[in-house]
Design a protein around this motif. Structure first.
Motif, PDB file in Angstrom:
ATOM      1  N   GLN A   1      -0.408  12.219   6.636  1.00  0.00           N
ATOM      2  CA  GLN A   1      -1.158  12.420   7.874  1.00  0.00           C
ATOM      3  C   GLN A   1      -1.061  13.857   8.376  1.00  0.00           C
ATOM      4  OE1 GLN A   1       1.864  11.199   7.696  1.00  0.00           O
ATOM      5  NE2 GLN A   1       2.997  12.300   9.278  1.00  0.00           N
ATOM      6  N   GLY A   2      -0.166  14.626   7.812  1.00  0.00           N
ATOM      7  CA  GLY A   2      -0.028  16.024   8.193  1.00  0.00           C
ATOM      8  C   GLY A   2       1.061  16.249   9.219  1.00  0.00           C
ATOM      9  N   THR A   3       1.642  17.429   9.179  1.00  0.00           N
ATOM     10  CA  THR A   3       2.651  17.817  10.164  1.00  0.00           C
ATOM     11  C   THR A   3       2.368  19.264  10.585  1.00  0.00           C
ATOM     12  OG1 THR A   3       5.033  17.936  10.626  1.00  0.00           O
ATOM     13  CG2 THR A   3       4.341  18.585   8.413  1.00  0.00           C
ATOM     14  N   GLN A   4       2.446  19.499  11.893  1.00  0.00           N
ATOM     15  CA  GLN A   4       2.084  20.805  12.435  1.00  0.00           C
ATOM     16  C   GLN A   4       3.236  21.789  12.288  1.00  0.00           C
ATOM     17  OE1 GLN A   4      -0.929  21.919  14.046  1.00  0.00           O
ATOM     18  NE2 GLN A   4       0.106  23.911  13.869  1.00  0.00           N
ATOM     19  N   VAL A   5       2.906  22.966  11.790  1.00  0.00           N
ATOM     20  CA  VAL A   5       3.844  24.081  11.742  1.00  0.00           C
ATOM     21  C   VAL A   5       3.237  25.220  12.552  1.00  0.00           C
ATOM     22  CG1 VAL A   5       4.910  25.839  10.281  1.00  0.00           C
ATOM     23  CG2 VAL A   5       4.829  23.455   9.514  1.00  0.00           C
ATOM     24  N   THR A   6       3.977  25.681  13.538  1.00  0.00           N
ATOM     25  CA  THR A   6       3.516  26.778  14.380  1.00  0.00           C
ATOM     26  C   THR A   6       4.548  27.902  14.339  1.00  0.00           C
ATOM     27  OG1 THR A   6       2.373  25.237  15.849  1.00  0.00           O
ATOM     28  CG2 THR A   6       2.769  27.465  16.674  1.00  0.00           C
TER      29      THR A   6
ATOM     30  N   SER B   1       9.526  17.724   4.645  1.00  0.00           N
ATOM     31  CA  SER B   1       9.850  16.688   3.673  1.00  0.00           C
ATOM     32  C   SER B   1       8.679  15.717   3.538  1.00  0.00           C
ATOM     33  CB  SER B   1      11.102  15.927   4.088  1.00  0.00           C
ATOM     34  OG  SER B   1      11.497  15.022   3.077  1.00  0.00           O
ATOM     35  N   CYS B   2       8.454  15.265   2.324  1.00  0.00           N
ATOM     36  CA  CYS B   2       7.391  14.304   2.041  1.00  0.00           C
ATOM     37  C   CYS B   2       8.010  13.113   1.325  1.00  0.00           C
ATOM     38  CB  CYS B   2       6.335  14.961   1.167  1.00  0.00           C
ATOM     39  SG  CYS B   2       5.060  13.843   0.544  1.00  0.00           S
ATOM     40  N   ALA B   3       7.825  11.944   1.885  1.00  0.00           N
ATOM     41  CA  ALA B   3       8.356  10.730   1.282  1.00  0.00           C
ATOM     42  C   ALA B   3       7.220   9.861   0.770  1.00  0.00           C
ATOM     43  CB  ALA B   3       9.185   9.959   2.307  1.00  0.00           C
ATOM     44  N   VAL B   4       7.364   9.337  -0.424  1.00  0.00           N
ATOM     45  CA  VAL B   4       6.376   8.442  -1.027  1.00  0.00           C
ATOM     46  C   VAL B   4       7.003   7.062  -1.132  1.00  0.00           C
ATOM     47  CG1 VAL B   4       4.923   8.007  -3.041  1.00  0.00           C
ATOM     48  CG2 VAL B   4       5.397  10.364  -2.322  1.00  0.00           C
ATOM     49  N   THR B   5       6.285   6.042  -0.667  1.00  0.00           N
ATOM     50  CA  THR B   5       6.888   4.713  -0.553  1.00  0.00           C
ATOM     51  C   THR B   5       6.949   3.950  -1.873  1.00  0.00           C
ATOM     52  OG1 THR B   5       4.747   3.787   0.085  1.00  0.00           O
ATOM     53  CG2 THR B   5       6.233   4.485   1.861  1.00  0.00           C
ATOM     54  N   SER B   6       6.252   4.428  -2.887  1.00  0.00           N
ATOM     55  CA  SER B   6       6.244   3.749  -4.177  1.00  0.00           C
ATOM     56  C   SER B   6       7.000   4.579  -5.209  1.00  0.00           C
ATOM     57  CB  SER B   6       4.810   3.519  -4.657  1.00  0.00           C
ATOM     58  OG  SER B   6       4.775   3.196  -6.035  1.00  0.00           O
ATOM     59  N   GLN B   7       8.052   3.983  -5.785  1.00  0.00           N
ATOM     60  CA  GLN B   7       8.808   4.667  -6.834  1.00  0.00           C
ATOM     61  C   GLN B   7       7.919   4.980  -8.027  1.00  0.00           C
ATOM     62  OE1 GLN B   7      12.557   5.248  -6.940  1.00  0.00           O
ATOM     63  NE2 GLN B   7      11.705   6.675  -8.414  1.00  0.00           N
TER      64      GLN B   7
ATOM     65  N   GLN C   1       0.835  -1.184   0.000  1.00  0.00           N
ATOM     66  CA  GLN C   1       0.000   0.000   0.000  1.00  0.00           C
ATOM     67  C   GLN C   1       0.883   1.252   0.000  1.00  0.00           C
ATOM     68  OE1 GLN C   1      -2.996   0.012   3.014  1.00  0.00           O
ATOM     69  NE2 GLN C   1      -3.645   2.096   2.590  1.00  0.00           N
ATOM     70  N   VAL C   2       0.525   2.195  -0.830  1.00  0.00           N
ATOM     71  CA  VAL C   2       1.322   3.409  -0.945  1.00  0.00           C
ATOM     72  C   VAL C   2       1.119   4.279   0.289  1.00  0.00           C
ATOM     73  CG1 VAL C   2       1.717   5.497  -2.292  1.00  0.00           C
ATOM     74  CG2 VAL C   2       1.157   3.342  -3.451  1.00  0.00           C
ATOM     75  N   GLN C   3       2.219   4.800   0.793  1.00  0.00           N
ATOM     76  CA  GLN C   3       2.152   5.724   1.915  1.00  0.00           C
ATOM     77  C   GLN C   3       2.844   7.031   1.558  1.00  0.00           C
ATOM     78  OE1 GLN C   3       3.806   3.250   5.164  1.00  0.00           O
ATOM     79  NE2 GLN C   3       1.814   3.508   6.148  1.00  0.00           N
ATOM     80  N   VAL C   4       2.288   8.099   2.075  1.00  0.00           N
ATOM     81  CA  VAL C   4       2.862   9.433   1.948  1.00  0.00           C
ATOM     82  C   VAL C   4       3.120   9.926   3.370  1.00  0.00           C
ATOM     83  CG1 VAL C   4       2.452  11.796   1.190  1.00  0.00           C
ATOM     84  CG2 VAL C   4       1.639   9.876  -0.205  1.00  0.00           C
ATOM     85  N   VAL C   5       4.364  10.242   3.662  1.00  0.00           N
ATOM     86  CA  VAL C   5       4.745  10.556   5.037  1.00  0.00           C
ATOM     87  C   VAL C   5       5.456  11.901   5.084  1.00  0.00           C
ATOM     88  CG1 VAL C   5       6.007   9.782   7.065  1.00  0.00           C
ATOM     89  CG2 VAL C   5       4.998   8.091   5.502  1.00  0.00           C
ATOM     90  N   GLU C   6       4.893  12.820   5.884  1.00  0.00           N
ATOM     91  CA  GLU C   6       5.509  14.129   6.051  1.00  0.00           C
ATOM     92  C   GLU C   6       6.384  14.145   7.300  1.00  0.00           C
ATOM     93  OE1 GLU C   6       1.108  15.027   4.846  1.00  0.00           O
ATOM     94  OE2 GLU C   6       2.161  13.790   6.328  1.00  0.00           O
ATOM     95  N   SER C   7       7.375  15.021   7.286  1.00  0.00           N
ATOM     96  CA  SER C   7       8.213  15.237   8.459  1.00  0.00           C
ATOM     97  C   SER C   7       8.756  16.654   8.404  1.00  0.00           C
ATOM     98  CB  SER C   7       9.360  14.221   8.508  1.00  0.00           C
ATOM     99  OG  SER C   7      10.182  14.351   7.365  1.00  0.00           O
ATOM    100  N   GLY C   8       9.250  17.119   9.551  1.00  0.00           N
ATOM    101  CA  GLY C   8       9.941  18.404   9.578  1.00  0.00           C
ATOM    102  C   GLY C   8       9.161  19.559  10.170  1.00  0.00           C
ATOM    103  N   GLY C   9       7.949  19.339  10.605  1.00  0.00           N
ATOM    104  CA  GLY C   9       7.200  20.426  11.216  1.00  0.00           C
ATOM    105  C   GLY C   9       7.771  20.794  12.575  1.00  0.00           C
ATOM    106  N   GLY C  10       7.227  21.860  13.155  1.00  0.00           N
ATOM    107  CA  GLY C  10       7.689  22.267  14.471  1.00  0.00           C
ATOM    108  C   GLY C  10       7.304  23.695  14.784  1.00  0.00           C
TER     109      GLY C  10
ATOM    110  N   ALA D   1      -0.310  26.193  10.653  1.00  0.00           N
ATOM    111  CA  ALA D   1      -1.310  25.275  10.122  1.00  0.00           C
ATOM    112  C   ALA D   1      -0.755  23.857  10.191  1.00  0.00           C
ATOM    113  CB  ALA D   1      -1.659  25.616   8.672  1.00  0.00           C
ATOM    114  N   VAL D   2      -1.623  22.914   9.900  1.00  0.00           N
ATOM    115  CA  VAL D   2      -1.163  21.556   9.637  1.00  0.00           C
ATOM    116  C   VAL D   2      -0.901  21.462   8.139  1.00  0.00           C
ATOM    117  CG1 VAL D   2      -1.699  19.097   9.702  1.00  0.00           C
ATOM    118  CG2 VAL D   2      -2.475  20.599  11.557  1.00  0.00           C
ATOM    119  N   TYR D   3       0.287  21.006   7.793  1.00  0.00           N
ATOM    120  CA  TYR D   3       0.691  20.921   6.395  1.00  0.00           C
ATOM    121  C   TYR D   3       0.586  19.470   5.932  1.00  0.00           C
ATOM    122  CZ  TYR D   3       2.276  25.728   6.310  1.00  0.00           C
ATOM    123  OH  TYR D   3       2.310  27.110   6.337  1.00  0.00           O
ATOM    124  N   TYR D   4      -0.057  19.300   4.781  1.00  0.00           N
ATOM    125  CA  TYR D   4      -0.291  17.979   4.225  1.00  0.00           C
ATOM    126  C   TYR D   4       0.398  17.851   2.865  1.00  0.00           C
ATOM    127  CZ  TYR D   4      -4.078  17.618   7.634  1.00  0.00           C
ATOM    128  OH  TYR D   4      -4.822  17.579   8.788  1.00  0.00           O
TER     129      TYR D   4
END
Length: 116
Positions: free
Chosen positions: A108-113, A21-27, A1-10, A92-95
């Motif tokens: 799933q989103g990552t919070q930026v404040t 950063s957004c990583a996609v598990t399927s090339q 199953q394809v996943q999209v994963v965000e990171s780097g908020g804060g 906001a929450v960034y998607y």
């Protein structure tokens, strides 16, 4: 199953910078899909920040032009958002989104404040 994963908020002060950063598990999905960043404040609709078409063309929201920049790394399947000169209204929450036709994947989103 394809996943999209965000990171780097804060949390960052106004005028500062963050990189998401957004990583996609399927090339295959990453190579064939358009990519985008959206953001949402509680109680409001999810708004486009920037989209990158499959041909690499970009479209930024007026509110972030000149401050935000996207980049795509095809070797790592990542789609990054560099955010400079941040303002409290960028909070906001960034998607991250990856889509083509009926294939539509969201992270799933990552919070930026941004504090004033």
């Amino acid at each position: 199953q394809v996943q999209v994963v965000e990171s780097g908020g804060g949390l960052v002060q106004a005028g500062g910078s963050l990189r998401l950063s957004c990583a996609v598990t399927s090339q295959f999905v990453f190579d064939t899909n358009a990519m985008g960043w959206y953001r949402q404040v509680p109680g409001k609709q999810r708004d486009l920040v920037v989209v990158m078409s499959r041909d690499g063309s970009t479209n930024y929201a007026d509110s972030v032009k000149g401050r935000f920049t996207v980049s795509r790394d095809n070797a790592k399947n990542t789609f990054d958002l560099q955010m400079n000169s941040l303002k409290p209204e960028d909070t906001a929450v960034y998607y991250c989104r990856s889509w083509y036709g009926s294939r539509d994947y969201w992270g799933q989103g990552t919070q930026v404040t941004v504090s004033s």
